[in-house]
Design a protein around this motif. Structure first.
Motif, PDB file in Angstrom:
ATOM      1  N   ILE A 154       0.847  -1.202   0.000  1.00  0.00           N
ATOM      2  CA  ILE A 154       0.000   0.000   0.000  1.00  0.00           C
ATOM      3  C   ILE A 154       0.884   1.253   0.000  1.00  0.00           C
ATOM      4  CG2 ILE A 154      -1.635   1.337   1.396  1.00  0.00           C
ATOM      5  CD1 ILE A 154      -2.966  -1.320   2.114  1.00  0.00           C
ATOM      6  N   ALA A 155       1.984   1.205   0.753  1.00  0.00           N
ATOM      7  CA  ALA A 155       2.924   2.342   0.776  1.00  0.00           C
ATOM      8  C   ALA A 155       3.533   2.558  -0.605  1.00  0.00           C
ATOM      9  CB  ALA A 155       4.026   2.083   1.807  1.00  0.00           C
ATOM     10  N   PHE A 156       3.993   1.465  -1.252  1.00  0.00           N
ATOM     11  CA  PHE A 156       4.518   1.555  -2.617  1.00  0.00           C
ATOM     12  C   PHE A 156       3.487   2.169  -3.560  1.00  0.00           C
ATOM     13  CE2 PHE A 156       7.911  -1.992  -2.366  1.00  0.00           C
ATOM     14  CZ  PHE A 156       8.926  -1.054  -2.344  1.00  0.00           C
ATOM     15  N   GLY A 157       2.252   1.669  -3.449  1.00  0.00           N
ATOM     16  CA  GLY A 157       1.179   2.120  -4.343  1.00  0.00           C
ATOM     17  C   GLY A 157       0.891   3.600  -4.189  1.00  0.00           C
ATOM     18  N   LEU A 158       0.756   4.041  -2.928  1.00  0.00           N
ATOM     19  CA  LEU A 158       0.432   5.454  -2.684  1.00  0.00           C
ATOM     20  C   LEU A 158       1.560   6.380  -3.124  1.00  0.00           C
ATOM     21  CD1 LEU A 158      -1.452   5.674   0.720  1.00  0.00           C
ATOM     22  CD2 LEU A 158      -2.287   6.312  -1.535  1.00  0.00           C
ATOM     23  N   VAL A 159       2.801   6.001  -2.768  1.00  0.00           N
ATOM     24  CA  VAL A 159       3.946   6.836  -3.154  1.00  0.00           C
ATOM     25  C   VAL A 159       4.047   6.905  -4.679  1.00  0.00           C
ATOM     26  CG1 VAL A 159       6.470   7.026  -3.070  1.00  0.00           C
ATOM     27  CG2 VAL A 159       5.209   6.406  -1.021  1.00  0.00           C
ATOM     28  N   SER A 160       3.776   5.773  -5.359  1.00  0.00           N
ATOM     29  CA  SER A 160       3.861   5.751  -6.830  1.00  0.00           C
ATOM     30  C   SER A 160       2.808   6.640  -7.469  1.00  0.00           C
ATOM     31  CB  SER A 160       3.711   4.319  -7.356  1.00  0.00           C
ATOM     32  OG  SER A 160       4.765   3.522  -6.891  1.00  0.00           O
ATOM     33  N   THR A 161       1.572   6.579  -6.961  1.00  0.00           N
ATOM     34  CA  THR A 161       0.523   7.425  -7.564  1.00  0.00           C
ATOM     35  C   THR A 161       0.862   8.909  -7.370  1.00  0.00           C
ATOM     36  OG1 THR A 161      -0.793   7.210  -5.545  1.00  0.00           O
ATOM     37  CG2 THR A 161      -1.387   5.761  -7.356  1.00  0.00           C
ATOM     38  N   LEU A 162       1.402   9.243  -6.187  1.00  0.00           N
ATOM     39  CA  LEU A 162       1.740  10.649  -5.918  1.00  0.00           C
ATOM     40  C   LEU A 162       2.952  11.105  -6.739  1.00  0.00           C
ATOM     41  CD1 LEU A 162       1.130  10.611  -2.077  1.00  0.00           C
ATOM     42  CD2 LEU A 162      -0.109  12.016  -3.719  1.00  0.00           C
ATOM     43  N   VAL A 163       3.995  10.259  -6.783  1.00  0.00           N
ATOM     44  CA  VAL A 163       5.207  10.622  -7.542  1.00  0.00           C
ATOM     45  C   VAL A 163       4.886  10.687  -9.038  1.00  0.00           C
ATOM     46  CG1 VAL A 163       7.457   9.731  -8.285  1.00  0.00           C
ATOM     47  CG2 VAL A 163       6.891   9.803  -5.873  1.00  0.00           C
ATOM     48  N   GLY A 164       4.073   9.732  -9.522  1.00  0.00           N
ATOM     49  CA  GLY A 164       3.670   9.732 -10.936  1.00  0.00           C
ATOM     50  C   GLY A 164       2.895  10.988 -11.295  1.00  0.00           C
ATOM     51  N   GLY A 165       2.092  11.494 -10.350  1.00  0.00           N
ATOM     52  CA  GLY A 165       1.353  12.740 -10.597  1.00  0.00           C
ATOM     53  C   GLY A 165       2.249  13.963 -10.539  1.00  0.00           C
ATOM     54  N   TRP A 166       3.029  14.076  -9.440  1.00  0.00           N
ATOM     55  CA  TRP A 166       3.885  15.253  -9.266  1.00  0.00           C
ATOM     56  C   TRP A 166       4.956  15.337 -10.339  1.00  0.00           C
ATOM     57  CZ3 TRP A 166       2.244  19.111  -6.727  1.00  0.00           C
ATOM     58  CH2 TRP A 166       1.567  18.979  -5.514  1.00  0.00           C
ATOM     59  N   GLY A 167       5.566  14.184 -10.641  1.00  0.00           N
ATOM     60  CA  GLY A 167       6.697  14.175 -11.566  1.00  0.00           C
ATOM     61  C   GLY A 167       6.348  14.629 -12.969  1.00  0.00           C
ATOM     62  N   GLY A 168       5.128  14.300 -13.411  1.00  0.00           N
ATOM     63  CA  GLY A 168       4.749  14.624 -14.791  1.00  0.00           C
ATOM     64  C   GLY A 168       4.306  16.063 -14.995  1.00  0.00           C
ATOM     65  N   LEU A 169       4.083  16.798 -13.886  1.00  0.00           N
ATOM     66  CA  LEU A 169       3.492  18.139 -13.998  1.00  0.00           C
ATOM     67  C   LEU A 169       4.335  19.095 -14.837  1.00  0.00           C
ATOM     68  CD1 LEU A 169       2.075  18.911 -10.443  1.00  0.00           C
ATOM     69  CD2 LEU A 169       0.826  18.255 -12.492  1.00  0.00           C
ATOM     70  N   ASN A 170       5.649  19.013 -14.691  1.00  0.00           N
ATOM     71  CA  ASN A 170       6.521  20.026 -15.287  1.00  0.00           C
ATOM     72  C   ASN A 170       7.174  19.571 -16.583  1.00  0.00           C
ATOM     73  OD1 ASN A 170       7.336  22.631 -15.043  1.00  0.00           O
ATOM     74  ND2 ASN A 170       9.203  22.155 -13.911  1.00  0.00           N
ATOM     75  N   GLN A 171       6.740  18.414 -17.115  1.00  0.00           N
ATOM     76  CA  GLN A 171       7.441  17.839 -18.274  1.00  0.00           C
ATOM     77  C   GLN A 171       6.900  18.364 -19.602  1.00  0.00           C
ATOM     78  OE1 GLN A 171      10.075  16.086 -17.807  1.00  0.00           O
ATOM     79  NE2 GLN A 171       9.811  15.784 -15.612  1.00  0.00           N
ATOM     80  N   THR A 172       7.791  18.496 -20.574  1.00  0.00           N
ATOM     81  CA  THR A 172       7.352  18.827 -21.938  1.00  0.00           C
ATOM     82  C   THR A 172       7.684  17.691 -22.901  1.00  0.00           C
ATOM     83  OG1 THR A 172       9.468  19.907 -22.325  1.00  0.00           O
ATOM     84  CG2 THR A 172       7.642  21.318 -21.627  1.00  0.00           C
ATOM     85  N   GLN A 173       8.542  16.746 -22.474  1.00  0.00           N
ATOM     86  CA  GLN A 173       8.900  15.612 -23.321  1.00  0.00           C
ATOM     87  C   GLN A 173       7.864  14.503 -23.156  1.00  0.00           C
ATOM     88  OE1 GLN A 173      11.515  15.439 -25.488  1.00  0.00           O
ATOM     89  NE2 GLN A 173      11.900  17.581 -24.990  1.00  0.00           N
ATOM     90  N   LEU A 174       7.305  14.055 -24.267  1.00  0.00           N
ATOM     91  CA  LEU A 174       6.204  13.091 -24.208  1.00  0.00           C
ATOM     92  C   LEU A 174       6.614  11.768 -23.563  1.00  0.00           C
ATOM     93  CD1 LEU A 174       4.595  13.662 -27.724  1.00  0.00           C
ATOM     94  CD2 LEU A 174       3.938  14.648 -25.548  1.00  0.00           C
ATOM     95  N   ARG A 175       7.843  11.314 -23.838  1.00  0.00           N
ATOM     96  CA  ARG A 175       8.238  10.012 -23.288  1.00  0.00           C
ATOM     97  C   ARG A 175       8.378  10.072 -21.770  1.00  0.00           C
ATOM     98  NH1 ARG A 175      12.900   9.421 -27.678  1.00  0.00           N
ATOM     99  NH2 ARG A 175      12.797  11.651 -27.281  1.00  0.00           N
ATOM    100  N   LYS A 176       8.816  11.238 -21.257  1.00  0.00           N
ATOM    101  CA  LYS A 176       8.901  11.380 -19.795  1.00  0.00           C
ATOM    102  C   LYS A 176       7.501  11.441 -19.182  1.00  0.00           C
ATOM    103  CE  LYS A 176      13.440  13.077 -18.674  1.00  0.00           C
ATOM    104  NZ  LYS A 176      14.268  14.127 -18.095  1.00  0.00           N
ATOM    105  N   ILE A 177       6.586  12.093 -19.881  1.00  0.00           N
ATOM    106  CA  ILE A 177       5.203  12.147 -19.396  1.00  0.00           C
ATOM    107  C   ILE A 177       4.624  10.735 -19.327  1.00  0.00           C
ATOM    108  CG2 ILE A 177       2.856  12.867 -20.047  1.00  0.00           C
ATOM    109  CD1 ILE A 177       4.036  15.524 -20.991  1.00  0.00           C
ATOM    110  N   ILE A 178       4.881   9.937 -20.380  1.00  0.00           N
ATOM    111  CA  ILE A 178       4.405   8.548 -20.410  1.00  0.00           C
ATOM    112  C   ILE A 178       5.041   7.739 -19.277  1.00  0.00           C
ATOM    113  CG2 ILE A 178       4.559   6.390 -21.730  1.00  0.00           C
ATOM    114  CD1 ILE A 178       2.413   8.070 -22.824  1.00  0.00           C
ATOM    115  N   ALA A 179       6.326   8.002 -18.980  1.00  0.00           N
ATOM    116  CA  ALA A 179       7.019   7.279 -17.903  1.00  0.00           C
ATOM    117  C   ALA A 179       6.364   7.580 -16.556  1.00  0.00           C
ATOM    118  CB  ALA A 179       8.493   7.667 -17.882  1.00  0.00           C
ATOM    119  N   TYR A 180       6.088   8.861 -16.289  1.00  0.00           N
ATOM    120  CA  TYR A 180       5.452   9.203 -15.008  1.00  0.00           C
ATOM    121  C   TYR A 180       4.019   8.668 -14.949  1.00  0.00           C
ATOM    122  CZ  TYR A 180       9.380  11.968 -13.435  1.00  0.00           C
ATOM    123  OH  TYR A 180      10.626  12.350 -12.998  1.00  0.00           O
TER     124      TYR A 180
END
Length: 348
Positions: A154-180
């Motif tokens: 559950i900790a892995f899952g929650l941290v991943s959903t939050l990091v995946g959301g926060w990390g993609g906010l500032n990206q302009t490269q499509l592949r990085k957006i897909i990664a997050y």
């Protein structure tokens, strides 16, 4: 790349995953994962570009580290319990170690840092294989481990959903957006893994379909950044109209297919008395939705400068097959009405 070499590598990729699927012994599962890694490494480095070579090196090192951890944990398990069987893992130490190693293999937060960097250095086809096929074998192992302690997942899952959301906010490269986006989706799957493995599989399948259509859209437009995608209206106007819907489906917006797994996962979490977890996961989905909306805005509501070089690609015939794209896009947009059938399947 020579077609014979390509065929051999793809066969090795398929065989590695199949061996891991079919194995009940940790050494055999480890061997399948290693075959998988070694088969994709030449595919990643085939362009001999410094970025591709760097991405391949990073990928190889992380996968080798994870594989060594799996080997160490399975040996420790055999030493402590006398068992090599995957489903006979009872000791908490090897279970925790193997969960961590498999999280590193698929790119779950907090061991996710390699995924955006590696995906950014690859071409779109290899990126697609990395985002979909390479997740199958580690997931098959995660599903077989009966973890006595669900807190770590559950900790892995929650941290991943939050990091995946926060990390993609500032990206302009499509592949990085897909990664997050991939990190966030995997977080959703891991959240519900303990309570409903079949629901995790359904979420994984819908993620594959949506990612497949997204990558095919990017490939057809030959776009790797937001600006290139914004200029795609000149190449394929009809596809440009559908692309925002594909992206919003990836974000989990109703009435598109991507809403179904999120809806069912939140329902399952609420049933397990994990309302705070469900609330946090739902809030983190809003972060992901923001950067999909940002992409959609760039494609549809901004008009790229109509220069001669911008409109030239419109006159060129593309060589990509459009049938897989059409099928994947239709599946990404139209499968939500099948939810009652999916719920009935889960109840079996």
């Amino acid at each position: 790349m020579n077609p014979y070499i390509l065929a051999t590598l793809l066969f090795g990729l398929g065989l590695g995953t199949t061996i891991t699927f079919a194995s009940s012994h940790w050494l055999l599962a480890w061997m399948g994962l290693e075959m998988n890694t070694l088969a994709i490494v030449p595919l990643m480095a085939q362009h001999h570009h410094p970025r591709a070579v760097e991405a391949t090196t990073k990928y190889f090192l992380t996968q080798a580290t994870a594989a060594a951890m799996i080997l160490f944990a399975s040996t420790t398990n055999a030493w402590l319990t006398g068992q090599w069987d995957i489903q006979q893992m009872t000791h908490p130490l090897p279970i925790t170690l193997i969960t961590l190693a498999l999280a590193l293999k698929i790119g779950l937060a907090p061991v996710h840092s390699w995924l955006p960097e590696v995906l950014q250095g690859l071409d779109l086809t290899t990126g697609l294989i990395l985002s979909t096929w390479q997740k199958l074998a580690p997931f098959a192992l995660l599903l077989q481990i009966q973890s006595p302690n669900s807190t770590i997942l559950i900790a892995f899952g929650l941290v991943s959903t939050l990091v995946g959301g926060w990390g993609g906010l500032n990206q302009t490269q499509l592949r990085k957006i897909i990664a997050y986006s991939s990190i966030a989706h995997l977080g959703w799957m891991i959240l519900v893994l303990q309570f409903s493995p079949s629901l995790t599989l359904i979420a994984l399948l819908t993620y594959f379909v949506m990612t497949f259509s997204t990558f095919l859209v990017f490939k057809l437009n030959k776009s790797t950044s937001m600006n290139m995608l914004a200029a795609s209206w000149a190449k394929a106007p009809a596809l440009t109209a559908l692309t925002p819907l594909v992206l919003l489906s990836l974000g989990g917006l109703p009435p598109l297919t991507g809403f179904m797994p999120k809806w069912l996962i939140l329902h399952e979490l609420a049933k397990q008395d994990l309302a705070p977890t469900a609330t946090l996961a739902a809030m983190s989905a809003l972060l992901s939705l923001y950067f999909y909306l940002r992409l959609s805005y760039a494609i549809t509501l901004t008009m790229s400068p109509n220069t001669l070089t911008g409109t030239t690609p419109w006159r060129l015939q593309h060589s990509q097959l459009t049938l897989p794209l059409a099928i994947a896009t239709a599946a990404t947009l139209l499968l939500l009405p099948l939810t009652p059938a999916v719920v009935a399947l889960l109840a079996l």
